[in-house]
Design an enzyme around this catalytic site. Sequence first.
Site, PDB file in Angstrom:
ATOM      1  N   LYS A  36       0.854  -1.206   0.000  1.00  0.00           N
ATOM      2  CA  LYS A  36       0.000   0.000   0.000  1.00  0.00           C
ATOM      3  C   LYS A  36       0.887   1.253   0.000  1.00  0.00           C
ATOM      4  O   LYS A  36       0.470   2.326   0.446  1.00  0.00           O
ATOM      5  CB  LYS A  36      -0.918   0.008   1.228  1.00  0.00           C
ATOM      6  N   ARG A  37       2.098   1.094  -0.474  1.00  0.00           N
ATOM      7  CA  ARG A  37       3.058   2.214  -0.582  1.00  0.00           C
ATOM      8  C   ARG A  37       3.265   2.891   0.772  1.00  0.00           C
ATOM      9  O   ARG A  37       3.407   4.095   0.881  1.00  0.00           O
ATOM     10  CB  ARG A  37       2.618   3.227  -1.643  1.00  0.00           C
ATOM     11  N   ALA A  73       3.037   6.975   1.075  1.00  0.00           N
ATOM     12  CA  ALA A  73       1.968   7.571   0.256  1.00  0.00           C
ATOM     13  C   ALA A  73       0.987   8.390   1.085  1.00  0.00           C
ATOM     14  O   ALA A  73      -0.068   8.773   0.595  1.00  0.00           O
ATOM     15  CB  ALA A  73       1.218   6.480  -0.497  1.00  0.00           C
ATOM     16  N   GLU A 123       4.368  14.867   5.972  1.00  0.00           N
ATOM     17  CA  GLU A 123       4.187  15.315   7.361  1.00  0.00           C
ATOM     18  C   GLU A 123       5.068  14.487   8.307  1.00  0.00           C
ATOM     19  O   GLU A 123       5.686  15.016   9.228  1.00  0.00           O
ATOM     20  CB  GLU A 123       2.715  15.204   7.764  1.00  0.00           C
ATOM     21  N   GLU A 143      -3.464  16.742  -0.741  1.00  0.00           N
ATOM     22  CA  GLU A 143      -4.674  17.027   0.039  1.00  0.00           C
ATOM     23  C   GLU A 143      -5.571  18.023  -0.696  1.00  0.00           C
ATOM     24  O   GLU A 143      -6.799  17.875  -0.718  1.00  0.00           O
ATOM     25  CB  GLU A 143      -4.312  17.600   1.414  1.00  0.00           C
ATOM     26  N   ARG A 146      -7.508  16.264  -3.176  1.00  0.00           N
ATOM     27  CA  ARG A 146      -8.409  15.233  -2.642  1.00  0.00           C
ATOM     28  C   ARG A 146      -9.569  15.851  -1.854  1.00  0.00           C
ATOM     29  O   ARG A 146     -10.361  15.141  -1.241  1.00  0.00           O
ATOM     30  CB  ARG A 146      -7.656  14.263  -1.715  1.00  0.00           C
TER      31      ARG A 146
HETATM   32  C1  1HE Z   1      -3.150   3.691  -1.212  1.00  0.00           C
HETATM   33  C2  1HE Z   1      -2.565   4.963  -1.031  1.00  0.00           C
HETATM   34  C3  1HE Z   1      -3.157   5.808  -0.060  1.00  0.00           C
HETATM   35  C4  1HE Z   1      -1.447   3.958  -2.553  1.00  0.00           C
HETATM   36  N1  1HE Z   1      -4.232   5.342   0.626  1.00  0.00           N
HETATM   37  N2  1HE Z   1      -4.206   3.280  -0.521  1.00  0.00           N
HETATM   38  N3  1HE Z   1      -2.081  10.329  -0.506  1.00  0.00           N
HETATM   39  C5  1HE Z   1      -2.225  10.373  -1.841  1.00  0.00           C
HETATM   40  O1  1HE Z   1      -3.132  10.982  -2.374  1.00  0.00           O
HETATM   41  C6  1HE Z   1      -1.244   9.560  -2.632  1.00  0.00           C
HETATM   42  C7  1HE Z   1      -1.980   8.456  -3.347  1.00  0.00           C
HETATM   43  N4  1HE Z   1      -1.048   7.494  -3.920  1.00  0.00           N
HETATM   44  C8  1HE Z   1      -0.402   7.683  -5.094  1.00  0.00           C
HETATM   45  O2  1HE Z   1      -0.450   8.753  -5.701  1.00  0.00           O
HETATM   46  C9  1HE Z   1       0.368   6.519  -5.639  1.00  0.00           C
HETATM   47  O3  1HE Z   1      -0.126   5.333  -5.042  1.00  0.00           O
HETATM   48  C10 1HE Z   1       1.902   6.611  -5.380  1.00  0.00           C
HETATM   49  C11 1HE Z   1       2.516   7.724  -6.238  1.00  0.00           C
HETATM   50  C12 1HE Z   1       2.231   6.851  -3.914  1.00  0.00           C
HETATM   51  C13 1HE Z   1       2.553   5.253  -5.754  1.00  0.00           C
HETATM   52  O4  1HE Z   1       2.192   4.899  -7.079  1.00  0.00           O
HETATM   53  P1  1HE Z   1       2.365   3.382  -7.554  1.00  0.00           P
HETATM   54  O5  1HE Z   1       2.011   3.345  -9.003  1.00  0.00           O
HETATM   55  O6  1HE Z   1       3.702   2.894  -7.127  1.00  0.00           O
HETATM   56  O7  1HE Z   1       1.297   2.510  -6.683  1.00  0.00           O
HETATM   57  P2  1HE Z   1      -0.290   2.365  -6.867  1.00  0.00           P
HETATM   58  O8  1HE Z   1      -0.578   1.322  -7.899  1.00  0.00           O
HETATM   59  O9  1HE Z   1      -0.936   3.680  -7.065  1.00  0.00           O
HETATM   60  O10 1HE Z   1      -0.744   1.854  -5.414  1.00  0.00           O
HETATM   61  C14 1HE Z   1      -0.499   0.531  -4.974  1.00  0.00           C
HETATM   62  C15 1HE Z   1      -1.580   0.180  -3.979  1.00  0.00           C
HETATM   63  O11 1HE Z   1      -1.469   1.058  -2.854  1.00  0.00           O
HETATM   64  C16 1HE Z   1      -2.978   0.409  -4.521  1.00  0.00           C
HETATM   65  O12 1HE Z   1      -3.843  -0.521  -3.888  1.00  0.00           O
HETATM   66  P3  1HE Z   1      -4.330  -1.865  -4.642  1.00  0.00           P
HETATM   67  O13 1HE Z   1      -5.201  -2.559  -3.669  1.00  0.00           O
HETATM   68  O14 1HE Z   1      -5.011  -1.406  -5.906  1.00  0.00           O
HETATM   69  O15 1HE Z   1      -3.057  -2.621  -4.952  1.00  0.00           O
HETATM   70  C17 1HE Z   1      -3.337   1.788  -4.032  1.00  0.00           C
HETATM   71  O16 1HE Z   1      -4.727   2.010  -3.942  1.00  0.00           O
HETATM   72  C18 1HE Z   1      -2.699   1.765  -2.660  1.00  0.00           C
HETATM   73  N5  1HE Z   1      -2.420   3.107  -2.181  1.00  0.00           N
HETATM   74  N6  1HE Z   1      -1.526   5.097  -1.871  1.00  0.00           N
HETATM   75  C19 1HE Z   1      -4.732   4.113   0.365  1.00  0.00           C
HETATM   76  N7  1HE Z   1      -2.675   7.008   0.210  1.00  0.00           N
HETATM   77  C20 1HE Z   1      -3.201  13.085   8.398  1.00  0.00           C
HETATM   78  S1  1HE Z   1      -3.813  13.837   7.024  1.00  0.00           S
HETATM   79  C21 1HE Z   1      -2.823  13.402   5.677  1.00  0.00           C
HETATM   80  C22 1HE Z   1      -3.580  13.618   4.425  1.00  0.00           C
HETATM   81  C23 1HE Z   1      -2.959  12.894   3.267  1.00  0.00           C
HETATM   82  O17 1HE Z   1      -1.965  12.231   3.384  1.00  0.00           O
HETATM   83  S2  1HE Z   1      -3.750  13.101   1.782  1.00  0.00           S
HETATM   84  C24 1HE Z   1      -2.674  12.357   0.636  1.00  0.00           C
HETATM   85  C25 1HE Z   1      -2.982  10.889   0.433  1.00  0.00           C
END
Ligand code: 1HE
Length: 270
Positions: A36-37, A73, A123, A143, A146
């Site tokens: 889940k990265r 992530a 963070e 964020e 999103r």
């Molecule tokens: C996740 C998450 C996640 C990956 N929550 N499941 N963060 C984000 O908006 C970043 C979202 N993630 C991404 O943009 C990409 O995943 C990455 C650039 C980090 C990595 O890309 P990649 O191509 O290596 O991986 P992927 O295919 O996108 O993800 C692999 C799996 O991890 C996939 O799940 P699967 O079940 O389909 O295999 C994704 O859904 C899962 N995954 N990132 C849940 N963030 C205290 S407040 C803080 C507020 C925030 O942090 S908002 C920002 C959230």
Amino acid sequence: MKPSFQVAAGLLAQLSMLRVEVAGPVVHLRLNRPEKRNAINTALVQQLQTAFVNLPAGSRAAVISGEGAHFCAGLDLSEVTEQTVAEGIFHSRLWHAAFEQIQYGPVPVVAVLHGAVVGGGLELAATAHLRVAEASAFYGLPEGQRGIFVGGSGSARIPRLIGVSRMTDMMLTGRVFDAVEGQAAGLSNYLVADGEGLAQAFELAQRIASNAPLSNYAVTQALPRIAEMAPAEGLFVESLMSAIAQGDEAAKQRVRDFLGKRAGKVGKAS
Ligand code: 1HE
């Protein structure tokens, strides 16, 4: 020389989303959710807090890194959709408590950043005392895109590294900084080639661990607090902290070593 790490025992070995290893005074905590990265769900944030409350006796520096191709992530978004407003507040406060424990815990913390360092991952990185970035690192605060806001102390910590203006840009426009831009902006202290982050961090951690513990404690605990104070109050606290550190036998021995020509001189890195 790479320290020889052993898997931590006891409670630390039971944390399912962290791999904790120890080499003498250096403890290495690895986010261990690569599928889940290393997205941070509630269990992981709680495990981070537990780990930093229960560091092995004798720890004098910590290194935190991420397993797999990315540091972190950010928030596990699968937990957000069903939250009420009240649950959202409690959830954010959980992150605050855990991250407070990292920044104001007993030892200096060095983070190794590679791949995605985004949202709550940035963070978390900002909570460490030093950051080593590999060339693959990239920084984002999605964020804004999103429909949410930072909730893991980013609004307090990230502007202190890069300024409100850069953070505003990242959040409003989704701007992503690469490793070189991040280094120039102040997100990392050290920038190294891919695959070299851990070695660099271990070297720094060993150097930090060889300092007098009270001196390190003053740097991690007093310095950020003094920086937030009005100068007159800050200087008063500084005078107390410096006298406390100086009064410790470890400081006296180090000063005697220098005066006796047994300690190194200050010099530029070669
Ligand atoms: C996740 C998450 C996640 C990956 N929550 N499941 N963060 C984000 O908006 C970043 C979202 N993630 C991404 O943009 C990409 O995943 C990455 C650039 C980090 C990595 O890309 P990649 O191509 O290596 O991986 P992927 O295919 O996108 O993800 C692999 C799996 O991890 C996939 O799940 P699967 O079940 O389909 O295999 C994704 O859904 C899962 N995954 N990132 C849940 N963030 C205290 S407040 C803080 C507020 C925030 O942090 S908002 C920002 C959230």
